[in-house]
Design an enzyme around this catalytic site. Structure first.
Site, PDB file in Angstrom:
ATOM      1  N   PRO A   2      -0.388   0.713  -8.770  1.00 20.37           N
ATOM      2  CA  PRO A   2      -0.850  -0.501  -9.359  1.00 20.37           C
ATOM      3  C   PRO A   2      -2.336  -0.719  -9.067  1.00 20.37           C
ATOM      4  O   PRO A   2      -2.793  -0.590  -7.945  1.00 20.37           O
ATOM      5  CB  PRO A   2      -0.012  -1.552  -8.654  1.00 20.37           C
ATOM      6  CG  PRO A   2       0.971  -0.828  -7.807  1.00 20.37           C
ATOM      7  CD  PRO A   2       0.681   0.611  -7.881  1.00 20.37           C
ATOM      8  N   GLU A   3      -3.058  -1.013 -10.083  1.00 27.31           N
ATOM      9  CA  GLU A   3      -4.437  -1.476  -9.934  1.00 27.31           C
ATOM     10  C   GLU A   3      -4.405  -3.008  -9.996  1.00 27.31           C
ATOM     11  O   GLU A   3      -3.317  -3.591 -10.021  1.00 27.31           O
ATOM     12  CB  GLU A   3      -5.306  -0.881 -11.056  1.00 27.31           C
ATOM     13  CG  GLU A   3      -5.252   0.645 -11.086  1.00 27.31           C
ATOM     14  CD  GLU A   3      -6.140   1.279 -12.142  1.00 27.31           C
ATOM     15  OE1 GLU A   3      -7.214   0.722 -12.422  1.00 27.31           O
ATOM     16  OE2 GLU A   3      -5.761   2.320 -12.692  1.00 27.31           O
ATOM     17  N   HIS A  94      14.504   4.707  -0.703  1.00 28.91           N
ATOM     18  CA  HIS A  94      13.105   4.241  -0.626  1.00 28.91           C
ATOM     19  C   HIS A  94      12.949   2.725  -0.699  1.00 28.91           C
ATOM     20  O   HIS A  94      11.851   2.237  -0.896  1.00 28.91           O
ATOM     21  CB  HIS A  94      12.226   4.913  -1.684  1.00 28.91           C
ATOM     22  CG  HIS A  94      12.311   6.408  -1.669  1.00 28.91           C
ATOM     23  ND1 HIS A  94      12.058   7.156  -0.538  1.00 28.91           N
ATOM     24  CD2 HIS A  94      12.661   7.296  -2.623  1.00 28.91           C
ATOM     25  CE1 HIS A  94      12.225   8.437  -0.819  1.00 28.91           C
ATOM     26  NE2 HIS A  94      12.602   8.547  -2.078  1.00 28.91           N
ATOM     27  N   ARG A 113       6.619   7.098  -2.398  1.00 29.08           N
ATOM     28  CA  ARG A 113       5.580   7.963  -1.811  1.00 29.08           C
ATOM     29  C   ARG A 113       5.074   7.451  -0.464  1.00 29.08           C
ATOM     30  O   ARG A 113       4.389   8.176   0.249  1.00 29.08           O
ATOM     31  CB  ARG A 113       4.408   8.124  -2.793  1.00 29.08           C
ATOM     32  CG  ARG A 113       4.806   8.959  -4.002  1.00 29.08           C
ATOM     33  CD  ARG A 113       3.677   9.123  -4.977  1.00 29.08           C
ATOM     34  NE  ARG A 113       2.704  10.111  -4.528  1.00 29.08           N
ATOM     35  CZ  ARG A 113       1.628  10.456  -5.236  1.00 29.08           C
ATOM     36  NH1 ARG A 113       1.400   9.872  -6.396  1.00 29.08           N
ATOM     37  NH2 ARG A 113       0.812  11.362  -4.790  1.00 29.08           N
TER      38      ARG A 113
END
Length: 277
Positions: A2-3, A94, A113
């Site tokens: 996400p930006e 996760h 990640r």
DNA sequence: ACGAGAACCTGTTTGC
DNA sequence: TGCAAACAGGTTCTCG
């Protein structure tokens, strides 16, 4: 990750669920993400009321009623998902943190990640916190304009694309919106940052602001991992001019160039070599 | 001091 | 088909 637009979309999705709520139960399911959780994290957060949800650059900041601030970064693949009240979903792979609120709602932080992070600071120490202290203003802050941008780029001999990703130069822009803003302003990603001044800076600064605002309005871009907190997909990816458009025609009117992909600083850059100079 | 490159970690897609 | 390499929205460390 996400930006800025994706983080802002997540913030807006979490606000109605978390603001004003006591975090009655916090489940931390592993000891670390990109960095370790603070010692005693669960005990420090459990029982606290969330008073505000803020965003600083790509960071989410949860203000707690005792003066603590929960700092969260989504990394490349982090997601915040709101579970409906009373749902007793078993954790998925996760899922790293689960916040349960007094009204029975829940928010899950999932990050396969593990480039994301969660840590704590206080309102008093926030301005000097190592993760936040070097962040430049983001393009949606009032101080950001062409003059501010060219001042920040002054003397920089790195390519403008790399400079736009440097959160100490300006914050919030990432790999997608850097390429998009450079195409909109017809500036080559390979041009030295210091040469983006004057008329070029006057095109680039508003192009950055516009692309971020348009992306927020669309709920962000959903490529692989990003979802809104509601689980919905953003749809700005349908408005990409160059990102992931290798081989497609450049959308600049009368340009007729072809979008190319190059690698800069180990990241993909998409641009048109014809209109972007 | 600055800039380039590697590293962190997992999952998915691409190419031989 | 199968396996390996490449690639993915970020940040930070090391090296020259």
């Amino acid at each position: 990750m996400p930006e800025l637009p994706e983080v802002e979309t997540v913030r807006r999705g979490l606000e109605p669920v978390l603001k004003g709520q006591v975090l009655t139960h916090v489940e931390q399911r592993r000891p670390d993400l990109r960095i370790p959780f603070p010692t005693g994290f669960v005990g420090l957060v459990e029982g606290r009321r969330v008073t505000q949800l803020r965003r600083k650059a790509k960071y989410l900041l949860f203000d707690l009623d005792d003066g603590q601030v929960l700092i969260c970064h989504l990394g490349m693949s982090g997601r915040m998902t709101v579970l409906p009240c009373g749902s007793n979903q078993p954790p998925e792979r996760h899922d790293h943190v689960v916040f349960t609120t007094e009204d029975g709602g829940a928010v899950v932080f999932n990050d396969h990640r593990r480039f994301g992070l969660m840590t704590l600071t206080t309102r008093d120490d926030e301005a000097t916190h190592p993760l936040l202290v070097n962040l430049a203003p983001d393009p949606l802050e009032p101080v950001f304009d062409a003059a501010h941008l060219s001042e920040r780029l002054k003397g920089k001999r790195t390519p403008i694309k790399a400079a736009l990703l440097d959160q100490r130069v300006l914050s919030g822009v990432g790999n997608i919106y850097a390429s998009e803003a450079l195409n909109r302003s017809r500036i080559s990603p390979r041009r030295l940052a210091q040469s983006v001044a004057g008329a070029r800076a006057a095109r680039l600064a508003p192009a950055i602001v516009d692309v971020l605002n348009e992306a927020i309005a669309a709920g962000g871009s959903s490529l692989r991992d990003h979802r809104q907190a509601s689980g919905e997909l953003g749809y700005f990816q349908h408005s990409f001019r160059v990102y992931d458009q290798e081989g497609e025609p450049c959308p600049t009117p009368d340009c007729h160039g072809i979008i190319r992909r190059i690698v800069q600083a180990n990241r993909s850059t998409f641009f048109c070599g014809r209109c972007q100079r």
